[in-house]
Design a protein around this motif. Structure first.
Motif, PDB file in Angstrom:
ATOM      1  N   ARG A   1      14.151  -2.312   5.748  1.00 58.32           N
ATOM      2  CA  ARG A   1      14.141  -3.382   6.749  1.00 58.32           C
ATOM      3  C   ARG A   1      13.589  -2.876   8.081  1.00 58.32           C
ATOM      4  N   GLU A   2      13.962  -1.663   8.439  1.00 64.27           N
ATOM      5  CA  GLU A   2      13.470  -1.080   9.689  1.00 64.27           C
ATOM      6  C   GLU A   2      11.948  -0.976   9.682  1.00 64.27           C
ATOM      7  N   ALA A   3      11.368  -0.730   8.509  1.00 64.38           N
ATOM      8  CA  ALA A   3       9.910  -0.649   8.419  1.00 64.38           C
ATOM      9  C   ALA A   3       9.275  -1.991   8.775  1.00 64.38           C
ATOM     10  N   TYR A   4       9.856  -3.088   8.287  1.00 60.91           N
ATOM     11  CA  TYR A   4       9.322  -4.406   8.625  1.00 60.91           C
ATOM     12  C   TYR A   4       9.480  -4.700  10.119  1.00 60.91           C
ATOM     13  N   VAL A   5      10.617  -4.345  10.670  1.00 62.46           N
ATOM     14  CA  VAL A   5      10.826  -4.550  12.103  1.00 62.46           C
ATOM     15  C   VAL A   5       9.807  -3.752  12.903  1.00 62.46           C
TER      16      VAL A   5
ATOM     17  N   ARG B   1      14.650  -8.899  14.387  1.00 60.12           N
ATOM     18  CA  ARG B   1      15.680  -8.221  13.589  1.00 60.12           C
ATOM     19  C   ARG B   1      16.537  -9.217  12.817  1.00 60.12           C
ATOM     20  N   ALA B   2      16.836 -10.349  13.427  1.00 56.68           N
ATOM     21  CA  ALA B   2      17.653 -11.344  12.739  1.00 56.68           C
ATOM     22  C   ALA B   2      16.926 -11.906  11.529  1.00 56.68           C
ATOM     23  N   ILE B   3      15.615 -12.091  11.655  1.00 57.42           N
ATOM     24  CA  ILE B   3      14.829 -12.609  10.530  1.00 57.42           C
ATOM     25  C   ILE B   3      14.737 -11.570   9.423  1.00 57.42           C
ATOM     26  N   VAL B   4      14.409 -10.341   9.765  1.00 64.79           N
ATOM     27  CA  VAL B   4      14.279  -9.292   8.751  1.00 64.79           C
ATOM     28  C   VAL B   4      15.625  -9.019   8.079  1.00 64.79           C
ATOM     29  N   ALA B   5      16.707  -9.195   8.796  1.00 63.01           N
ATOM     30  CA  ALA B   5      18.038  -8.965   8.219  1.00 63.01           C
ATOM     31  C   ALA B   5      18.356  -9.935   7.093  1.00 63.01           C
ATOM     32  N   LEU B   6      17.623 -11.040   7.005  1.00 60.29           N
ATOM     33  CA  LEU B   6      17.846 -12.002   5.925  1.00 60.29           C
ATOM     34  C   LEU B   6      17.410 -11.473   4.562  1.00 60.29           C
ATOM     35  N   VAL B   7      16.538 -10.473   4.534  1.00 63.76           N
ATOM     36  CA  VAL B   7      15.999  -9.978   3.271  1.00 63.76           C
ATOM     37  C   VAL B   7      17.119  -9.342   2.442  1.00 63.76           C
ATOM     38  N   PRO B   8      17.344  -9.820   1.211  1.00 68.03           N
ATOM     39  CA  PRO B   8      18.440  -9.276   0.392  1.00 68.03           C
ATOM     40  C   PRO B   8      18.168  -7.838  -0.061  1.00 68.03           C
ATOM     41  N   ASP B   9      19.224  -7.072  -0.205  1.00 67.01           N
ATOM     42  CA  ASP B   9      19.089  -5.697  -0.688  1.00 67.01           C
ATOM     43  C   ASP B   9      18.362  -5.631  -2.025  1.00 67.01           C
ATOM     44  N   GLU B  10      18.618  -6.583  -2.914  1.00 64.23           N
ATOM     45  CA  GLU B  10      18.059  -6.503  -4.264  1.00 64.23           C
ATOM     46  C   GLU B  10      16.555  -6.731  -4.321  1.00 64.23           C
ATOM     47  N   TRP B  11      15.948  -7.156  -3.218  1.00 61.10           N
ATOM     48  CA  TRP B  11      14.487  -7.267  -3.174  1.00 61.10           C
ATOM     49  C   TRP B  11      13.838  -6.010  -2.609  1.00 61.10           C
ATOM     50  N   LEU B  12      14.622  -5.093  -2.091  1.00 58.01           N
ATOM     51  CA  LEU B  12      14.113  -3.891  -1.434  1.00 58.01           C
ATOM     52  C   LEU B  12      14.218  -2.739  -2.423  1.00 58.01           C
ATOM     53  N   LEU B  13      13.110  -2.476  -3.120  1.00 54.31           N
ATOM     54  CA  LEU B  13      13.154  -1.639  -4.316  1.00 54.31           C
ATOM     55  C   LEU B  13      12.494  -0.270  -4.169  1.00 54.31           C
ATOM     56  N   GLU B  14      12.104   0.118  -2.950  1.00 56.05           N
ATOM     57  CA  GLU B  14      11.515   1.451  -2.781  1.00 56.05           C
ATOM     58  C   GLU B  14      12.552   2.494  -3.192  1.00 56.05           C
ATOM     59  N   PRO B  15      12.238   3.365  -4.158  1.00 54.17           N
ATOM     60  CA  PRO B  15      13.266   4.241  -4.742  1.00 54.17           C
ATOM     61  C   PRO B  15      13.839   5.281  -3.797  1.00 54.17           C
ATOM     62  N   ASP B  16      13.049   5.734  -2.841  1.00 55.62           N
ATOM     63  CA  ASP B  16      13.506   6.839  -1.999  1.00 55.62           C
ATOM     64  C   ASP B  16      13.962   6.399  -0.617  1.00 55.62           C
ATOM     65  N   LEU B  17      14.095   5.084  -0.414  1.00 56.91           N
ATOM     66  CA  LEU B  17      14.494   4.580   0.892  1.00 56.91           C
ATOM     67  C   LEU B  17      15.669   3.625   0.744  1.00 56.91           C
ATOM     68  N   SER B  18      16.587   3.695   1.670  1.00 56.95           N
ATOM     69  CA  SER B  18      17.700   2.750   1.664  1.00 56.95           C
ATOM     70  C   SER B  18      17.187   1.361   2.041  1.00 56.95           C
ATOM     71  N   ALA B  19      17.981   0.367   1.720  1.00 57.69           N
ATOM     72  CA  ALA B  19      17.611  -1.009   2.084  1.00 57.69           C
ATOM     73  C   ALA B  19      17.446  -1.129   3.592  1.00 57.69           C
ATOM     74  N   GLU B  20      18.325  -0.485   4.340  1.00 56.59           N
ATOM     75  CA  GLU B  20      18.242  -0.584   5.792  1.00 56.59           C
ATOM     76  C   GLU B  20      16.973   0.073   6.318  1.00 56.59           C
ATOM     77  N   ALA B  21      16.586   1.200   5.735  1.00 52.02           N
ATOM     78  CA  ALA B  21      15.357   1.864   6.153  1.00 52.02           C
ATOM     79  C   ALA B  21      14.140   0.994   5.864  1.00 52.02           C
TER      80      ALA B  21
ATOM     81  N   THR C   1       0.841  -1.209   0.000  1.00 56.07           N
ATOM     82  CA  THR C   1       0.000   0.000   0.000  1.00 56.07           C
ATOM     83  C   THR C   1       0.869   1.250   0.000  1.00 56.07           C
ATOM     84  N   ALA C   2       0.538   2.215   0.838  1.00 58.12           N
ATOM     85  CA  ALA C   2       1.222   3.506   0.838  1.00 58.12           C
ATOM     86  C   ALA C   2       2.665   3.371   1.310  1.00 58.12           C
ATOM     87  N   PRO C   3       3.529   4.331   0.916  1.00 52.71           N
ATOM     88  CA  PRO C   3       4.932   4.277   1.339  1.00 52.71           C
ATOM     89  C   PRO C   3       5.115   4.225   2.854  1.00 52.71           C
ATOM     90  N   ASN C   4       4.181   4.811   3.600  1.00 52.92           N
ATOM     91  CA  ASN C   4       4.293   4.808   5.069  1.00 52.92           C
ATOM     92  C   ASN C   4       3.499   3.666   5.688  1.00 52.92           C
TER      93      ASN C   4
END
Length: 263
Positions: free
Chosen positions: A234-238, A212-232, A168-171
């Motif tokens: 992951r933080e959203a999922y946490v 956090r350990a589980i979410v950290a498994l998500v590869p960077d290349e699957w995190l495609l939101e253009p305006d957010l870093s991969a770490e940011a 859904t929405a970016p937030n």
């Protein structure tokens, strides 16, 4: 395994065996370079990498809770497979999925769980319902149970439709979403009479470090939101999962109310 030691193996596709057309996203049975068979979920399918993220996170949450889930692995797909496949639809899917995908170990001769044939005990039913309420999994209904029986034990599969709010929405992680009315359709809800006890036990297992350990498994290349870093991202999922856990009393009450309406 300690939370900080979580890891997934990576294998390579060596043979495309057959498409599994009962899945809307055209998963496939493949052989990998470790000589095992896997069911691959492709990043180029309709819901894109976010379905793989949900599959990975929810599958590993289930494992952390002691539920049975086929081994999840990262699986590399070479672009050559897209050139040799005669079916144009599958060819397009393979080309769009070159690179890192997600796969589940294939449970040979497993049968689809049928609630009219097999009864699940109250504790296990409550654990599965609790997990699906936590992760907003809309896809564990009598029409499509997404559970298998293998060696007389219940195994959970296909969690790509969970965490649906990340589409859904970016937030999306900030949304104070506390209701999950679809829980009334859960195939195991009638047997889930121990939700309150399971809530306390499950919360103790899903510590902040475990999440956090589980979410950290998500590869960077699957995190495609253009305006957010991969770490940011992951933080959203946490953050979302921690918020859901903090509200577990609410979704347990919701599930218990839905169950009482059924039974």
């Amino acid at each position: 395994m300690p939370a900080d030691a979580l890891s997934l193996r990576t294998v390579d596709v060596t043979r495309y065996v057959t498409p599994l057309r009962e899945g809307g996203s055209l998963p496939a049975l493949v052989e990998a370079n470790d000589d095992f068979l896997y069911v691959v979920k492709f990043r180029g399918a309709g819901q894109g990498p976010k379905a793989l993220i949900a599959e990975l996170i929810v599958g590993e949450l289930a494992r952390a809770l002691g539920l049975r889930v086929p081994e999840l692995v990262f699986i590399q797909l070479n672009e050559a497979f897209g050139r040799t496949e005669p079916d144009e639809e599958i060819q397009d899917l393979l080309r769009a999925s070159t690179g890192l995908n997600l796969a589940l170990h294939y449970l040979a001769r497993a049968s689809t769980f049928d609630p009219l044939v097999t009864t699940v005990d109250a504790r296990l039913a409550s654990q599965v319902v609790w997990l699906d309420a936590l992760t907003l999994n809309v896809d564990r209904t009598a029409r499509n149970t997404n559970m298998l029986l293998w060696h007389k034990e219940l195994w959970l599969i296909d969690h790509g439709a969970a965490l649906y709010v990340h589409h859904t929405a970016p937030n999306w992680a900030e949304q104070q979403r506390r209701v999950f009315p679809q829980i009334k359709d859960h195939v195991l809800l009638p047997q889930a009479s121990e939700l309150t006890a399971v809530d306390a036990d499950s919360r103790a297992l899903l510590t902040p470090d475990a999440i956090r350990a589980i979410v950290a498994l998500v590869p960077d290349e699957w995190l495609l939101e253009p305006d957010l870093s991969a770490e940011a991202q992951r933080e959203a999922y946490v953050r979302f999962l921690e918020n859901r856990l903090a509200a577990s009393e609410t979704f347990v009450q919701e599930a218990n109310a839905a169950r009482h309406a059924l039974v």
